[in-house]
Scaffold this motif. Structure first.
Motif, PDB file in Angstrom:
ATOM      1  N   ALA A   2       0.369   3.249   8.883  1.00  0.00           N
ATOM      2  CA  ALA A   2       1.555   3.796   8.235  1.00  0.00           C
ATOM      3  C   ALA A   2       1.844   5.201   8.758  1.00  0.00           C
ATOM      4  CB  ALA A   2       1.324   3.828   6.734  1.00  0.00           C
ATOM      5  N   ASP A   3       3.079   5.615   8.564  1.00  0.00           N
ATOM      6  CA  ASP A   3       3.475   6.952   8.992  1.00  0.00           C
ATOM      7  C   ASP A   3       3.145   7.955   7.897  1.00  0.00           C
ATOM      8  OD1 ASP A   3       4.338   5.931  11.305  1.00  0.00           O
ATOM      9  OD2 ASP A   3       6.428   5.784  10.702  1.00  0.00           O
ATOM     10  N   VAL A  53       0.841  -1.197   0.000  1.00  0.00           N
ATOM     11  CA  VAL A  53       0.000   0.000   0.000  1.00  0.00           C
ATOM     12  C   VAL A  53       0.873   1.241   0.000  1.00  0.00           C
ATOM     13  CG1 VAL A  53      -1.738   1.283   1.285  1.00  0.00           C
ATOM     14  CG2 VAL A  53      -1.837  -1.205   1.200  1.00  0.00           C
ATOM     15  N   HIS A  54       1.901   1.234   0.816  1.00  0.00           N
ATOM     16  CA  HIS A  54       2.791   2.388   0.892  1.00  0.00           C
ATOM     17  C   HIS A  54       3.403   2.676  -0.469  1.00  0.00           C
ATOM     18  CE1 HIS A  54       3.367   1.449   5.416  1.00  0.00           C
ATOM     19  NE2 HIS A  54       2.123   1.673   5.074  1.00  0.00           N
ATOM     20  N   THR A  55       3.794   1.614  -1.159  1.00  0.00           N
ATOM     21  CA  THR A  55       4.421   1.773  -2.473  1.00  0.00           C
ATOM     22  C   THR A  55       3.445   2.391  -3.470  1.00  0.00           C
ATOM     23  OG1 THR A  55       5.809  -0.143  -2.084  1.00  0.00           O
ATOM     24  CG2 THR A  55       5.551   0.577  -4.357  1.00  0.00           C
ATOM     25  N   LEU A  56       2.257   1.856  -3.541  1.00  0.00           N
ATOM     26  CA  LEU A  56       1.267   2.382  -4.481  1.00  0.00           C
ATOM     27  C   LEU A  56       0.930   3.834  -4.160  1.00  0.00           C
ATOM     28  CD1 LEU A  56      -1.035  -0.694  -4.907  1.00  0.00           C
ATOM     29  CD2 LEU A  56       0.259   0.501  -6.654  1.00  0.00           C
ATOM     30  N   ARG A 114     -11.033  -1.758   2.749  1.00  0.00           N
ATOM     31  CA  ARG A 114     -10.907  -1.371   4.169  1.00  0.00           C
ATOM     32  C   ARG A 114      -9.481  -1.516   4.638  1.00  0.00           C
ATOM     33  NH1 ARG A 114     -15.534  -3.906   7.610  1.00  0.00           N
ATOM     34  NH2 ARG A 114     -15.163  -2.008   8.725  1.00  0.00           N
ATOM     35  N   MET A 115      -8.831  -2.579   4.226  1.00  0.00           N
ATOM     36  CA  MET A 115      -7.478  -2.814   4.701  1.00  0.00           C
ATOM     37  C   MET A 115      -6.534  -1.759   4.169  1.00  0.00           C
ATOM     38  SD  MET A 115      -7.698  -6.421   3.098  1.00  0.00           S
ATOM     39  CE  MET A 115      -6.687  -6.934   4.399  1.00  0.00           C
ATOM     40  N   VAL A 116      -6.839  -1.208   3.000  1.00  0.00           N
ATOM     41  CA  VAL A 116      -5.990  -0.152   2.435  1.00  0.00           C
ATOM     42  C   VAL A 116      -5.976   1.034   3.403  1.00  0.00           C
ATOM     43  CG1 VAL A 116      -5.675   1.418   0.513  1.00  0.00           C
ATOM     44  CG2 VAL A 116      -6.533  -0.882   0.108  1.00  0.00           C
TER      45      VAL A 116
END
Length: 106
Positions: free
Chosen positions: A49-50, A11-14, A40-42
């Motif tokens: 995430a920071d 997710v962070h990458t996208l 939802r998980m996104v």
DNA sequence: GCTTTGACCTTTA
DNA sequence: CTAAAGGCCAAAG
């Protein structure tokens, strides 16, 4: 492109791939992760995430509403961030997806 | 090891 | 058409 098995990193990458002045939706990101209905998980991943490592302010819901604005320093931080990027908002307080909707085409 | 919650989306009634 | 419920997968308690 790193193939990290960690759901967060994906997710962070996208999200990190979203260019400034553009916004994406949870559904698209989830779909990119092969999990269409698991949007939802996104959002959950972004919460864990920071915000300094991941431009979560560029991620909005299907309607372009800033659902995660309360997770920022202040409820108006997200709005201010997008405006600083050059993103325009509608009268409803939602992002103009017609102009800034990013579908990870590049 | 099971239950509850989570920045949502899709489908059926 | 509108409204409501279900589903998705994972982490923390």
């Amino acid at each position: 492109m790193q193939q990290t098995p960690d759901f967060f990193q994906q997710v962070h990458t996208l999200v990190s791939c979203i260019p400034p002045g553009k916004v994406s939706t949870y559904g698209i990101i989830a779909e990119k992760l092969s999990i269409r209905g698991a949007a939802r998980m996104v959002g959950w991943a972004l919460s864990a995430a920071d915000l300094e490592h991941v431009p979560a302010h560029r991620v909005v819901n299907r309607y372009g509403a800033l659902t995660g604005k309360m997770h920022f320093l202040t409820p108006e931080t997200m709005r201010d961030m997008l405006e600083a990027e050059g993103v325009t908002f509608l009268d409803d307080g939602t992002v103009d997806l017609e102009r800034h909707l990013f579908g990870f085409e590049g």
